[in-house]
Design a protein around this motif. Structure first.
Motif, PDB file in Angstrom:
ATOM      1  N   LEU A 124     -10.040  -2.022   1.100  1.00 34.67           N
ATOM      2  CA  LEU A 124      -9.514  -0.732   0.653  1.00 34.67           C
ATOM      3  C   LEU A 124      -9.960   0.450   1.497  1.00 34.67           C
ATOM      4  O   LEU A 124      -9.212   1.417   1.653  1.00 34.67           O
ATOM      5  CB  LEU A 124      -9.906  -0.491  -0.812  1.00 34.67           C
ATOM      6  CG  LEU A 124      -9.243  -1.416  -1.834  1.00 34.67           C
ATOM      7  CD1 LEU A 124      -9.740  -1.090  -3.235  1.00 34.67           C
ATOM      8  CD2 LEU A 124      -7.726  -1.313  -1.769  1.00 34.67           C
ATOM      9  N   GLY A 125     -11.167   0.422   2.030  1.00 31.95           N
ATOM     10  CA  GLY A 125     -11.647   1.539   2.833  1.00 31.95           C
ATOM     11  C   GLY A 125     -11.628   2.843   2.061  1.00 31.95           C
ATOM     12  O   GLY A 125     -12.114   2.921   0.927  1.00 31.95           O
ATOM     13  N   ARG A 126     -11.011   3.877   2.644  1.00 27.96           N
ATOM     14  CA  ARG A 126     -10.990   5.204   2.020  1.00 27.96           C
ATOM     15  C   ARG A 126     -10.113   5.248   0.767  1.00 27.96           C
ATOM     16  O   ARG A 126     -10.141   6.242   0.023  1.00 27.96           O
ATOM     17  CB  ARG A 126     -10.509   6.247   3.019  1.00 27.96           C
ATOM     18  CG  ARG A 126      -9.085   6.038   3.492  1.00 27.96           C
ATOM     19  CD  ARG A 126      -8.689   7.030   4.575  1.00 27.96           C
ATOM     20  NE  ARG A 126      -7.328   6.809   5.054  1.00 27.96           N
ATOM     21  CZ  ARG A 126      -6.249   7.275   4.460  1.00 27.96           C
ATOM     22  NH1 ARG A 126      -6.353   7.995   3.355  1.00 27.96           N
ATOM     23  NH2 ARG A 126      -5.041   7.034   4.958  1.00 27.96           N
ATOM     24  N   LEU A 127      -9.326   4.197   0.532  1.00 34.67           N
ATOM     25  CA  LEU A 127      -8.480   4.165  -0.664  1.00 34.67           C
ATOM     26  C   LEU A 127      -9.173   3.528  -1.859  1.00 34.67           C
ATOM     27  O   LEU A 127      -8.546   3.329  -2.902  1.00 34.67           O
ATOM     28  CB  LEU A 127      -7.185   3.403  -0.362  1.00 34.67           C
ATOM     29  CG  LEU A 127      -6.215   4.062   0.620  1.00 34.67           C
ATOM     30  CD1 LEU A 127      -5.037   3.145   0.891  1.00 34.67           C
ATOM     31  CD2 LEU A 127      -5.730   5.397   0.071  1.00 34.67           C
ATOM     32  N   ALA A 128     -10.455   3.227  -1.741  1.00 38.94           N
ATOM     33  CA  ALA A 128     -11.176   2.533  -2.816  1.00 38.94           C
ATOM     34  C   ALA A 128     -11.103   3.310  -4.134  1.00 38.94           C
ATOM     35  O   ALA A 128     -10.815   2.729  -5.191  1.00 38.94           O
ATOM     36  CB  ALA A 128     -12.629   2.297  -2.406  1.00 38.94           C
ATOM     37  N   VAL A 129     -11.356   4.610  -4.069  1.00 34.35           N
ATOM     38  CA  VAL A 129     -11.347   5.412  -5.295  1.00 34.35           C
ATOM     39  C   VAL A 129      -9.925   5.614  -5.834  1.00 34.35           C
ATOM     40  O   VAL A 129      -9.678   5.398  -7.030  1.00 34.35           O
ATOM     41  CB  VAL A 129     -12.049   6.762  -5.071  1.00 34.35           C
ATOM     42  CG1 VAL A 129     -11.885   7.663  -6.302  1.00 34.35           C
ATOM     43  CG2 VAL A 129     -13.534   6.544  -4.787  1.00 34.35           C
ATOM     44  N   PRO A 130      -8.941   6.025  -4.999  1.00 37.10           N
ATOM     45  CA  PRO A 130      -7.576   6.161  -5.526  1.00 37.10           C
ATOM     46  C   PRO A 130      -7.034   4.874  -6.145  1.00 37.10           C
ATOM     47  O   PRO A 130      -6.380   4.923  -7.191  1.00 37.10           O
ATOM     48  CB  PRO A 130      -6.761   6.556  -4.286  1.00 37.10           C
ATOM     49  CG  PRO A 130      -7.736   7.215  -3.385  1.00 37.10           C
ATOM     50  CD  PRO A 130      -9.024   6.480  -3.595  1.00 37.10           C
ATOM     51  N   VAL A 131      -7.307   3.743  -5.520  1.00 41.96           N
ATOM     52  CA  VAL A 131      -6.813   2.470  -6.071  1.00 41.96           C
ATOM     53  C   VAL A 131      -7.520   2.153  -7.387  1.00 41.96           C
ATOM     54  O   VAL A 131      -6.897   1.653  -8.332  1.00 41.96           O
ATOM     55  CB  VAL A 131      -6.993   1.325  -5.046  1.00 41.96           C
ATOM     56  CG1 VAL A 131      -6.723  -0.027  -5.695  1.00 41.96           C
ATOM     57  CG2 VAL A 131      -6.054   1.535  -3.863  1.00 41.96           C
ATOM     58  N   ALA A 132      -8.804   2.441  -7.480  1.00 42.10           N
ATOM     59  CA  ALA A 132      -9.535   2.222  -8.735  1.00 42.10           C
ATOM     60  C   ALA A 132      -8.931   3.055  -9.863  1.00 42.10           C
ATOM     61  O   ALA A 132      -8.745   2.565 -10.990  1.00 42.10           O
ATOM     62  CB  ALA A 132     -11.011   2.558  -8.550  1.00 42.10           C
ATOM     63  N   VAL A 133      -8.619   4.313  -9.548  1.00 48.75           N
ATOM     64  CA  VAL A 133      -8.014   5.198 -10.551  1.00 48.75           C
ATOM     65  C   VAL A 133      -6.648   4.653 -10.965  1.00 48.75           C
ATOM     66  O   VAL A 133      -6.307   4.613 -12.156  1.00 48.75           O
ATOM     67  CB  VAL A 133      -7.876   6.632 -10.007  1.00 48.75           C
ATOM     68  CG1 VAL A 133      -7.053   7.502 -10.954  1.00 48.75           C
ATOM     69  CG2 VAL A 133      -9.251   7.241  -9.788  1.00 48.75           C
ATOM     70  N   TYR A 134      -5.871   4.213  -9.974  1.00 49.15           N
ATOM     71  CA  TYR A 134      -4.533   3.685 -10.267  1.00 49.15           C
ATOM     72  C   TYR A 134      -4.625   2.455 -11.162  1.00 49.15           C
ATOM     73  O   TYR A 134      -3.867   2.325 -12.133  1.00 49.15           O
ATOM     74  CB  TYR A 134      -3.815   3.334  -8.958  1.00 49.15           C
ATOM     75  CG  TYR A 134      -2.381   2.916  -9.165  1.00 49.15           C
ATOM     76  CD1 TYR A 134      -1.365   3.868  -9.156  1.00 49.15           C
ATOM     77  CD2 TYR A 134      -2.040   1.587  -9.370  1.00 49.15           C
ATOM     78  CE1 TYR A 134      -0.034   3.498  -9.348  1.00 49.15           C
ATOM     79  CE2 TYR A 134      -0.717   1.204  -9.573  1.00 49.15           C
ATOM     80  CZ  TYR A 134       0.270   2.164  -9.564  1.00 49.15           C
ATOM     81  OH  TYR A 134       1.573   1.797  -9.768  1.00 49.15           O
TER      82      TYR A 134
END
Length: 208
Positions: A124-134
């Motif tokens: 995920l890299g920098r998308l770790a937090v947005p994907v977790a929220v999603y």
């Protein structure tokens, strides 16, 4: 009957074009399928708040579809559009509760969500937090739909819950394909479950 045939035909044309072309067919029929579902909801719905919220969620989904299919796909913008759609769907489902909620359902969904997130996390890299929220939001949406069905035991509630569960499967396939490695059957599986899930949410409006 004719409306559902048109929706099915449009969906098949998009999925076929994703594998074989032509490109114009791919771009046209992806959003058109949801637009047809949107028109069906507007025409045959019950004109209450639930219908209006499902319509708003479908509109957000059209925006998300367009973002994800552009030549330089806008993944974050698409993610945000579908995130908003799930929030709107959640409001619709929570508004239909008719009894006490159960706690085993969010426990099951949460466990499954953690497993999927851990599978995705290394990529995920920098998308770790947005994907977790999603993931958290779509799990919450599925929980809301499940509570809608469990507390009302109506056909509309069942259609909503089935649609939410299948949406969860579609997004899981999309995430695995994007972050864990592409596989040949991904597009067919993702889009078939996606269109089926949205159709079931429309059916939940029509059954009210």
């Amino acid at each position: 009957m004719w409306v559902w045939l048109a929706v099915s035909f449009s969906a098949l044309l998009h999925i076929n074009a994703a594998y074989r072309g032509p490109q114009w067919q791919f771009y046209l029929f992806k959003p058109l399928t949801i637009v047809l579902l949107l028109a069906t909801t507007i025409q045959f719905g019950s004109s209450d708040l639930y219908q209006k919220l499902i319509i708003a969620g479908l509109l957000c989904s059209v925006v998300g579809d367009i973002c994800l299919m552009l030549p330089k796909d806008r993944f974050v913008a698409g993610l945000a559009s579908f995130l908003l759609a799930h929030v709107i769907y959640s409001v619709a489902f929570w508004g239909e509760l008719a009894g006490p909620i159960v706690w085993w359902l969010p426990a099951l969904l949460g466990g499954a969500g953690i497993i999927v997130y851990l599978l995705l996390l290394p990529s995920l890299g920098r998308l770790a937090v947005p994907v977790a929220v999603y993931i958290a939001v779509i799990l919450q949406m599925t929980w809301a739909a499940g509570e809608y069905w469990l507390t009302t035991r109506t056909g509309a509630g069942l259609a909503a819950f089935a649609g939410a569960l299948i949406f969860l499967i579609s997004d899981t396939l999309l995430a695995l394909d994007r972050f864990r490695g592409r596989f040949a059957a991904a597009t067919g599986g993702i889009m078939t479950t996606y269109y089926l899930s949205q159709a079931l949410l429309v059916i939940s409006v029509l059954l009210r």
